[in-house]
Structure formats: structure tokens, C-alpha cells
Design a protein around this motif. Structure first.
Motif, PDB file in Angstrom:
ATOM      1  N   LEU A 186      -6.497  -3.734   4.101  1.00 16.76           N
ATOM      2  CA  LEU A 186      -6.315  -2.538   3.898  1.00 16.76           C
ATOM      3  C   LEU A 186      -6.430  -1.437   5.242  1.00 16.76           C
ATOM      4  O   LEU A 186      -5.825  -0.375   5.189  1.00 16.76           O
ATOM      5  CB  LEU A 186      -7.271  -1.921   2.923  1.00 16.76           C
ATOM      6  CG  LEU A 186      -6.954  -2.631   1.466  1.00 16.76           C
ATOM      7  CD1 LEU A 186      -7.983  -2.026   0.329  1.00 16.76           C
ATOM      8  CD2 LEU A 186      -5.548  -2.265   0.891  1.00 16.76           C
ATOM      9  N   ILE A 239      -9.205   1.051  -1.985  1.00 13.12           N
ATOM     10  CA  ILE A 239      -8.325   2.023  -1.353  1.00 13.12           C
ATOM     11  C   ILE A 239      -8.540   3.416  -1.655  1.00 13.12           C
ATOM     12  O   ILE A 239      -8.085   4.469  -1.039  1.00 13.12           O
ATOM     13  CB  ILE A 239      -6.786   1.448  -1.571  1.00 13.12           C
ATOM     14  CG1 ILE A 239      -5.869   2.253  -0.610  1.00 13.12           C
ATOM     15  CG2 ILE A 239      -6.378   1.824  -3.133  1.00 13.12           C
ATOM     16  CD1 ILE A 239      -5.894   1.565   0.758  1.00 13.12           C
ATOM     17  N   LYS A 240      -9.130   3.667  -3.040  1.00 13.51           N
ATOM     18  CA  LYS A 240      -9.227   5.096  -3.556  1.00 13.51           C
ATOM     19  C   LYS A 240     -10.235   5.744  -2.476  1.00 13.51           C
ATOM     20  O   LYS A 240     -10.183   7.151  -2.746  1.00 13.51           O
ATOM     21  CB  LYS A 240      -9.706   5.077  -4.954  1.00 13.51           C
ATOM     22  CG  LYS A 240      -8.802   4.435  -5.942  1.00 13.51           C
ATOM     23  CD  LYS A 240      -7.543   5.256  -6.031  1.00 13.51           C
ATOM     24  CE  LYS A 240      -6.596   4.838  -7.158  1.00 13.51           C
ATOM     25  NZ  LYS A 240      -5.389   5.623  -6.909  1.00 13.51           N
ATOM     26  N   VAL A 275       0.841  -1.222  -0.034  1.00 10.31           N
ATOM     27  CA  VAL A 275      -0.073   0.042  -0.100  1.00 10.31           C
ATOM     28  C   VAL A 275       0.746   1.301  -0.020  1.00 10.31           C
ATOM     29  O   VAL A 275       1.978   1.432   0.804  1.00 10.31           O
ATOM     30  CB  VAL A 275      -1.066  -0.069   1.413  1.00 10.31           C
ATOM     31  CG1 VAL A 275      -1.727   1.257   1.251  1.00 10.31           C
ATOM     32  CG2 VAL A 275      -1.786  -1.245   1.285  1.00 10.31           C
ATOM     33  N   ALA A 321      -9.123  -4.480  -3.987  1.00 10.18           N
ATOM     34  CA  ALA A 321      -8.397  -3.597  -3.133  1.00 10.18           C
ATOM     35  C   ALA A 321      -7.873  -2.340  -3.846  1.00 10.18           C
ATOM     36  O   ALA A 321      -7.712  -1.299  -3.127  1.00 10.18           O
ATOM     37  CB  ALA A 321      -7.024  -4.165  -2.527  1.00 10.18           C
ATOM     38  N   SER A 322      -7.265  -2.657  -5.170  1.00 10.03           N
ATOM     39  CA  SER A 322      -6.818  -1.492  -5.819  1.00 10.03           C
ATOM     40  C   SER A 322      -7.989  -0.253  -6.100  1.00 10.03           C
ATOM     41  O   SER A 322      -7.682   0.916  -6.055  1.00 10.03           O
ATOM     42  CB  SER A 322      -6.259  -1.807  -7.065  1.00 10.03           C
ATOM     43  OG  SER A 322      -7.357  -2.418  -7.954  1.00 10.03           O
ATOM     44  N   GLU A 323      -9.291  -0.877  -6.151  1.00  3.04           N
ATOM     45  CA  GLU A 323     -10.272   0.303  -6.169  1.00  3.04           C
ATOM     46  C   GLU A 323     -10.684   0.706  -4.746  1.00  3.04           C
ATOM     47  O   GLU A 323     -11.069   1.851  -4.656  1.00  3.04           O
ATOM     48  CB  GLU A 323     -11.541  -0.417  -7.089  1.00  3.04           C
ATOM     49  CG  GLU A 323     -11.237  -0.796  -8.306  1.00  3.04           C
ATOM     50  CD  GLU A 323     -11.751  -2.084  -8.822  1.00  3.04           C
ATOM     51  OE1 GLU A 323     -12.893  -2.443  -8.231  1.00  3.04           O
ATOM     52  OE2 GLU A 323     -11.238  -2.868  -9.836  1.00  3.04           O
ATOM     53  N   ASP A 362      -1.139  -9.807  -3.704  1.00  2.91           N
ATOM     54  CA  ASP A 362      -1.127 -11.026  -4.297  1.00  2.91           C
ATOM     55  C   ASP A 362      -1.291 -12.218  -3.452  1.00  2.91           C
ATOM     56  O   ASP A 362      -1.294 -12.023  -2.362  1.00  2.91           O
ATOM     57  CB  ASP A 362       0.417 -10.665  -4.994  1.00  2.91           C
ATOM     58  CG  ASP A 362       0.685  -9.767  -5.846  1.00  2.91           C
ATOM     59  OD1 ASP A 362      -0.455  -9.609  -6.740  1.00  2.91           O
ATOM     60  OD2 ASP A 362       1.655  -9.142  -5.969  1.00  2.91           O
ATOM     61  N   THR A 379       0.948   5.522  -0.143  1.00  3.37           N
ATOM     62  CA  THR A 379      -0.114   6.637   0.131  1.00  3.37           C
ATOM     63  C   THR A 379       1.059   7.998   0.021  1.00  3.37           C
ATOM     64  O   THR A 379       2.228   7.888   0.175  1.00  3.37           O
ATOM     65  CB  THR A 379      -0.822   6.663   1.439  1.00  3.37           C
ATOM     66  OG1 THR A 379       0.258   6.697   2.455  1.00  3.37           O
ATOM     67  CG2 THR A 379      -1.953   5.646   1.663  1.00  3.37           C
ATOM     68  N   ASP A 426      -2.583   3.685  -3.349  1.00  4.87           N
ATOM     69  CA  ASP A 426      -2.591   2.649  -4.155  1.00  4.87           C
ATOM     70  C   ASP A 426      -2.468   1.315  -3.435  1.00  4.87           C
ATOM     71  O   ASP A 426      -1.870   1.442  -2.354  1.00  4.87           O
ATOM     72  CB  ASP A 426      -1.563   2.976  -5.235  1.00  4.87           C
ATOM     73  CG  ASP A 426      -1.659   4.013  -6.216  1.00  4.87           C
ATOM     74  OD1 ASP A 426      -2.559   4.425  -6.608  1.00  4.87           O
ATOM     75  OD2 ASP A 426      -0.784   4.778  -6.211  1.00  4.87           O
ATOM     76  N   ALA A 427      -2.890   0.200  -3.899  1.00  4.60           N
ATOM     77  CA  ALA A 427      -2.865  -0.941  -3.019  1.00  4.60           C
ATOM     78  C   ALA A 427      -2.645  -2.241  -3.930  1.00  4.60           C
ATOM     79  O   ALA A 427      -3.270  -1.866  -5.288  1.00  4.60           O
ATOM     80  CB  ALA A 427      -4.096  -1.210  -2.200  1.00  4.60           C
ATOM     81  N   LYS A 428      -1.892  -3.115  -3.714  1.00  2.50           N
ATOM     82  CA  LYS A 428      -1.719  -4.357  -4.755  1.00  2.50           C
ATOM     83  C   LYS A 428      -1.631  -5.659  -3.673  1.00  2.50           C
ATOM     84  O   LYS A 428      -0.774  -5.629  -2.774  1.00  2.50           O
ATOM     85  CB  LYS A 428      -0.472  -4.217  -5.323  1.00  2.50           C
ATOM     86  CG  LYS A 428      -0.344  -5.242  -6.413  1.00  2.50           C
ATOM     87  CD  LYS A 428       1.032  -5.019  -7.058  1.00  2.50           C
ATOM     88  CE  LYS A 428       1.161  -6.358  -7.917  1.00  2.50           C
ATOM     89  NZ  LYS A 428       2.616  -6.197  -8.690  1.00  2.50           N
TER      90      LYS A 428
END
Length: 163
Positions: A98, A69-70, A36, A65-67, A55, A38, A51-53
């Protein structure tokens, strides 16, 4: 049968040339890899970008997660953050990874500002010098004003500051 589990977690705060802070939170273990990032705008400590990723074996909510976190963009690091983050990123449709990442990143930002002052204050023995040091910290970090009993309006530390 021998069981093993290895987990590494790293949170880094890096000042950027434009005056913002970039916070990188990474978790890697045998099951999950999460990152993550920021960007925090000063002096209000507003989260400008997130942003987050995630796996490997994703927890519930990790697929988006990627959406998700916004939702945290535009939130200020300060009072009530725990409840705000839980409401935006937690719950049945949220992602607990998150929530943890943002709260630990916020703690790292706060420590980024308070740690140098704490180290300096530990070396001071003169009460007047110590008071002046705390007053300087308050002037450079106005969000600390009224954040605890030591920084209330009627506190001796606040005398003559007009903050």
C-alpha cells in the motif's frame, strides 16, 4: 529447472467530469494481485477516497488492506507525503504494498500536470516565450510555487506573478 516470474504494474490517471482525478494502480505478478484506487480533489490534491484489494499470496498487513488504506483519505499530495504515508500505512502493522501504491499514484498525479508543460517547454526556443510558459504553469498549478529553487519568490520566473 527453469524459473520464471512475470510482473506487470500499471498506474493510470483519469480526469473525471466533476473535476477530480481518479488514479488506478494495479500490480499483477505470479504471486500477488493488487489494486488501489484513489480519487484526488483539485487544486489542493487532497485524497478524497481510497480503496484497495489484494489477492493471492498476501504480504504482511495485506489481510486488512481495504481498511488500512482508508487512513490515507484526507491527506494532500505534496511535501512530506513519503513520511506521512510511511507513518500511516507502513511499519510493523502496515502493508508495504500500500505504501508503494500510494507513493506511485501520487507521482502519477504530479506527472499528469507536469508532463504536458515539459513537452511544450522543450519545443520553445525564445527565452521570453519559455518564461511566459513557466509562469502560466505556475498560475495553473499554485502548489508548485516555492516547491523548488526555480520557483522561489526572488526567482525571475516569479516576477510579476504575485502568487
Amino acid at each position: 529447472m527453469i524459473q520464471r516470474f512475470l510482473r506487470n504494474k500499471v498506474v493510470e490517471v483519469e480526469p473525471r467530469p466533476d473535476g477530480t482525478l481518479e488514479v488506478s494502480w494495479r500490480l499483477t505478478d505470479d504471486l500477488l494481485k493488487a489494486e488501489v484506487r484513489t480519487v484526488v480533489q483539485l487544486p489542493d490534491m487532497e485524497i478524497l477516497e481510497a480503496d484497495a484489494k489484494l489477492d493471492r499470496f498476501l504480504p504482511q498487513g495485506g489481510e486488512v488492506a481495504s481498511e488500512l488504506i482508508k487512513k490515507i483519505e484526507g491527506i494532500n499530495i505534496g511535501g512530506g507525503l513519503r513520511k506521512i504515508v510511511a507513518g500511516l500505512l507502513g511499519g510493523p502493522d502496515g502493508c508495504p504494498i500500500l505504501v508503494t501504491a500510494i507513493l506511485e499514484s501520487a507521482n502519477a498525479v504530479i506527472l499528469h500536470f507536469t508532463r504536458p508543460g515539459l513537452h511544450l517547454s522543450e519545443s520553445m526556443t525564445d527565452p521570453t516565450e519559455l518564461k511566459e510558459g513557466f509562469q502560466f504553469m505556475l498560475q495553473t498549478n499554485p502548489r508548485l510555487v516555492r516547491s523548488c529553487i526555480a520557483f522561489q519568490d526572488d526567482s525571475p520566473l516569479m516576477e510579476g506573478l504575485n502568487l
